[in-house]
Write an enzyme that holds these catalytic residues in place. Structure first.
Site, short mmCIF file in Angstrom:
data_model
loop_
_atom_site.label_atom_id
_atom_site.label_comp_id
_atom_site.label_asym_id
_atom_site.label_seq_id
_atom_site.Cartn_x
_atom_site.Cartn_y
_atom_site.Cartn_z
N GLU A 105 0.88 -1.18 0.00
CA GLU A 105 0.00 0.00 0.00
C GLU A 105 0.91 1.21 0.00
O GLU A 105 1.58 1.51 0.99
CB GLU A 105 -0.91 -0.03 1.23
CG GLU A 105 -2.11 0.89 1.10
CD GLU A 105 -1.93 2.19 1.84
OE1 GLU A 105 -1.58 3.19 1.17
OE2 GLU A 105 -2.11 2.22 3.05
N CYS A 119 -1.94 8.91 3.15
CA CYS A 119 -1.81 8.49 1.75
C CYS A 119 -3.06 8.81 0.94
O CYS A 119 -2.99 9.01 -0.27
CB CYS A 119 -1.50 6.99 1.68
SG CYS A 119 -2.76 5.96 2.49
#
Length: 480
Positions: free
Chosen positions: A255, A289
């Site tokens: 990720e 993020c």
């Protein structure tokens, strides 16, 4: 209930011990810029010991029992609820989380823990139709073995827990390497919680060390079957290449970075668009993020939107993360502050207009908002990971879509429109793993697939998707 202590030690094979490296990590409070403590680092010998312990524990089958795994998870959830304030305070002190963000993070971790309690019951044998009438055909799901977890500093508790508790719920053992900036909230705090929850020795091992000393060794080691990495795209690409090039090819769950667009179409509610921008960009100082890295707004609304946005930005509480109403606290370290200063200066040098300059004091970077941003400027193409917002003008809906997809990343995104059907059709054309209509780009549900496209990663976390990532398929045939 006593607060945890000895959090500046390694946790290997069920024992708290000092690392064997000659190096140490200075654990720093980002807001006060004072030392919390020194942490003696792990070296490659400690990594070997941790992997050996995890491997031995897995082979001994201590997690084979569904009852054992469910009991650990249920205990863990109860302990976190009891120790909630202790965990929140650690997140504030070590990661620079605001009180609001720290509580959101604990809730997110609890959501993952509670959902993962279902996983032990998912290991059911599935019978297939057999093309050979003399044989029966079955599919089994099995644990992988040892899973290596590398977690980041921005949401250290949640993003460590997301992989660790899922792996254990699936019957795997774990070696966790937290980020050097957050060795407690991303590492040893979890070890204490699992220890108190009754996890057997070797189920979870935590090694804290410098990436330069043990990073490559941790990934290339022959023991782990899967590397779960959450962090930047640049580092993630290195992790991926090393995992695939090692003597034993490993599975990957990556990720990585994002460049989330918030697209404001020409029929958007401006008050809502501003609200989505403020929360999507400035929560946790933009160190997420999924954070709204750029706003793409139709030219018909551009000027009115900017005017309303600047009014809202000027009211954002900035400063001490321990205060209940603070939205923007400190950046994690001085290196990141310097990076943000360089991004701001570079954007100005290229001709972007800085329409709001909140200032920088110590590690606290207040909002900085830019207009007249070319979509190919670095500020629009790269993830800033800070409270810096570029606003890009779109001439029409198709142009807005082109701009949204004009990036090497594809993690999260959002679109704002009063016409839900129109927004949904637009959202389905965005090349990203996640899109939210009239919602902020920052969203994470325990039962929904979390992950991205392009340079934003491989695989999906949460729900049945992470269960599939952290287990393996075994086909079995048996004579009739």
């Amino acid at each position: 209930m006593q607060a945890y202590h000895n959090l500046n030690q390694q946790f290997i094979a069920g024992e708290w011990q000092i690392g064997n490296s000659t190096h140490h990590i200075d654990n720093i409070n980002p807001y006060q810029q004072t030392q919390i403590f020194k942490f003696q680092c792990a070296n490659s010998d400690d990594v070997d010991t941790a992997y050996t312990a995890a491997s031995l524990t897995f082979r001994q089958g201590v997690l084979n029992s569904t009852v054992t795994r469910v009991k650990i998870i249920e205990n863990l959830a109860q302990i976190i609820q009891k120790r909630r304030e202790e965990i929140v305070q650690w997140l504030i002190n070590e990661s620079g989380s605001t009180r609001m963000k720290a509580n959101i993070e604990v809730d997110a971790a609890l959501g993952i823990i509670q959902y993962s309690a279902q996983f032990p019951d998912w290991f059911k044998q599935e019978r297939l139709s057999s093309q050979d009438p003399s044989r029966q055909s079955y599919v089994l799901r099995k644990p992988l073995g040892v899973i290596a977890v590398i977690s980041p500093w921005n949401f250290p508790f949640h993003l460590s827990m997301r992989s660790v508790v899922t792996a254990i719920a699936c019957g795997n053992t774990v070696v966790l390497k937290p980020a050097s900036d957050t060795p407690v909230t991303g590492g040893t705090l979890l070890a204490k919680l699992f220890e108190e929850a009754g996890a057997p020795s070797g189920v979870l091992n935590v090694v804290v060390g410098s990436g330069r000393e043990i990073g490559d060794y941790f990934v290339e080691h022959p023991t782990p079957k899967l590397i779960s990495f959450t962090g930047s795209t640049e580092v993630g690409q290195g992790v991926g290449s090393k995992a695939l090039a090692s003597s034993r090819i490993k599975r990957l769950a990556l990720e990585l970075g994002g460049n989330a667009p918030l697209v404001i179409l020409d029929d958007a509610d401006l008050d809502l668009a501003v609200e989505l921008t403020v929360m999507g960009r400035f929560m946790h100082q933009g160190q997420i993020c999924m954070s709204t890295n750029r706003v793409i707004v139709d030219e018909k609304l551009h000027d009115a939107y900017v005017e309303k946005l600047l009014e809202a930005v000027a009211k954002i509480p900035v400063g001490d993360p321990n205060l209940a109403d603070t939205v923007i606290g400190p950046i994690i370290n001085q290196s990141q502050v310097s990076k943000h200063q360089a991004i701001i200066q570079h954007a100005q040098n290229l001709g972007a207009e800085l329409v709001y300059e909140g200032g920088i004091h110590g590690n606290v970077v207040a909002p900085h908002v830019f207009t007249h941003v070319d979509p190919y400027f670095e500020i629009a193409q790269q993830e800033s990971f800070g409270p810096i917002l570029p606003i890009i003008k779109a001439t029409n809906e198709q142009h807005a879509l082109d701009l949204a997809n004009n990036t090497e990343f594809g993690l999260s995104s959002a679109v704002c429109s009063q016409n839900i059907q129109r927004a949904q059709m637009f959202a389905e054309k965005i090349d990203a793993g996640m899109t939210h209509i009239n919602g902020i780009t920052v969203a994470d549900h325990a039962n929904a697939p979390f992950g991205g496209e392009k340079n934003s990663g491989l695989g999906r976390f949460n729900g049945r998707w992470i269960f599939e990532e952290f287990t393996r398929t075994h086909w079995l045939t048996i004579p009739q």
